[in-house]
Design a protein around this motif. Structure first.
Motif, PDB file in Angstrom:
ATOM      1  N   LEU A 130      -5.251   8.369   3.943  1.00  6.22           N
ATOM      2  CA  LEU A 130      -4.598   7.003   3.804  1.00  6.22           C
ATOM      3  C   LEU A 130      -3.122   6.996   3.103  1.00  6.22           C
ATOM      4  O   LEU A 130      -2.373   6.429   3.449  1.00  6.22           O
ATOM      5  N   GLY A 131      -3.599   7.870   2.296  1.00  7.25           N
ATOM      6  CA  GLY A 131      -1.824   7.659   1.217  1.00  7.25           C
ATOM      7  C   GLY A 131      -0.833   8.018   2.209  1.00  7.25           C
ATOM      8  O   GLY A 131       0.040   7.954   1.749  1.00  7.25           O
ATOM      9  N   SER A 132      -1.233   8.841   2.629  1.00  6.85           N
ATOM     10  CA  SER A 132       0.000  10.141   3.764  1.00  6.85           C
ATOM     11  C   SER A 132       0.633   8.860   4.946  1.00  6.85           C
ATOM     12  O   SER A 132       1.812   8.830   4.721  1.00  6.85           O
ATOM     13  N   LEU A 133      -0.735   8.140   5.512  1.00 10.42           N
ATOM     14  CA  LEU A 133       0.027   7.793   6.419  1.00 10.42           C
ATOM     15  C   LEU A 133       1.270   6.540   5.945  1.00 10.42           C
ATOM     16  O   LEU A 133       2.053   6.143   6.715  1.00 10.42           O
ATOM     17  N   TYR A 134       0.427   5.948   4.890  1.00  8.18           N
ATOM     18  CA  TYR A 134       1.439   5.062   3.916  1.00  8.18           C
ATOM     19  C   TYR A 134       2.858   5.310   4.063  1.00  8.18           C
ATOM     20  O   TYR A 134       3.592   4.701   3.744  1.00  8.18           O
ATOM     21  N   LEU A 135       2.581   7.050   3.373  1.00  5.77           N
ATOM     22  CA  LEU A 135       3.814   6.890   2.849  1.00  5.77           C
ATOM     23  C   LEU A 135       4.532   7.530   4.053  1.00  5.77           C
ATOM     24  O   LEU A 135       6.066   7.095   3.996  1.00  5.77           O
ATOM     25  N   VAL A 136       4.223   7.889   5.025  1.00  6.91           N
ATOM     26  CA  VAL A 136       5.446   7.923   6.184  1.00  6.91           C
ATOM     27  C   VAL A 136       5.980   6.724   7.298  1.00  6.91           C
ATOM     28  O   VAL A 136       6.826   6.641   6.724  1.00  6.91           O
ATOM     29  N   ASN A 137       5.082   6.408   6.455  1.00  5.03           N
ATOM     30  CA  ASN A 137       5.739   4.499   7.023  1.00  5.03           C
ATOM     31  C   ASN A 137       6.165   3.663   6.249  1.00  5.03           C
ATOM     32  O   ASN A 137       6.929   2.497   5.868  1.00  5.03           O
TER      33      ASN A 137
END
Length: 201
Positions: A130-137
């Motif tokens: 989840l952290g990675s997905l939000y970081l990409v966004n």
């Protein structure tokens, strides 16, 4: 039961790299599961096919997606362990398909419904994703929240693999994007030190 024997045989073939015989064993396992008409058994068999088609050498993401959905169709909401596991598997396939929004939605469902009942390893993997997905966004606030949760669970892991050390790399990237270069450097140094120690051991 016989279906479990075929599942175990499929796992053995998987470890030996015998993809064809793994597939044959999975087909026989599913046949036995269908004959006994037990939804829990069927969901497990469909999940195994999802894993099979999501693996290197037999990768077919669309088929994997189909079987993980089938597994969920046969999984009751009260079966928390399998429900959270199959949803996480489905989210990972959406990530592989670059359908990040769908993956994020699924991971959030697991987080909101089951996070308190996941063990440290599953919780760590979920919050890291989840952290990675939000970081990409570019949502640094939510990325910070989930990476912090992941870091907390990282410290609770009974055993840590080289892949787990990526939390420090991710935190370094996050702090860099926030403009905190000192913190970014410290996290990156820790990541490098841990990887070097692991490589030498």
């Amino acid at each position: 039961m016989l279906f479990r024997s075929y599942q175990y045989l499929a796992n053995c073939h998987s470890r030996l790299g015998n993809k064809y015989y793994q597939y044959v064993s999975l087909v026989k396992s599913l046949g036995q599961a269908k004959s006994c008409k037990d939804s829990t058994i069927l969901s497990s068999c469909y999940n195994n096919f999802g894993v099979y088609y999501g693996s290197e050498g037999t990768k077919n993401l669309r088929r994997s997606l189909f079987y993980f959905r089938k597994a969920l169709d046969y999984t009751s909401d009260s079966d928390i362990s399998n429900k959270s596991r199959f949803l996480t598997n489905l989210g990972a396939i959406y990530e592989d398909l670059n359908a990040r929004q769908k993956a994020q939605t699924i991971y959030l469902e697991v987080w909101n419904k089951y996070s308190d009942q996941l063990n440290a390893e599953k919780n760590f993997n979920l919050t890291s994703n989840l952290g990675s997905l939000y970081l990409v966004n570019g949502d640094l606030k939510r990325a910070t929240f989930f990476y912090q949760k992941a870091y907390e669970k990282f410290n609770e892991l009974p055993e840590k693999s080289s892949a787990d050390f990526s939390i420090y790399y991710n935190l370094s990237e996050l702090e860099s994007m926030k403009g905190n270069m000192g913190k970014s450097r410290e996290y990156l140094k820790t990541y490098i030190d841990l990887q070097e120690k692991d490589r030498k051991s």
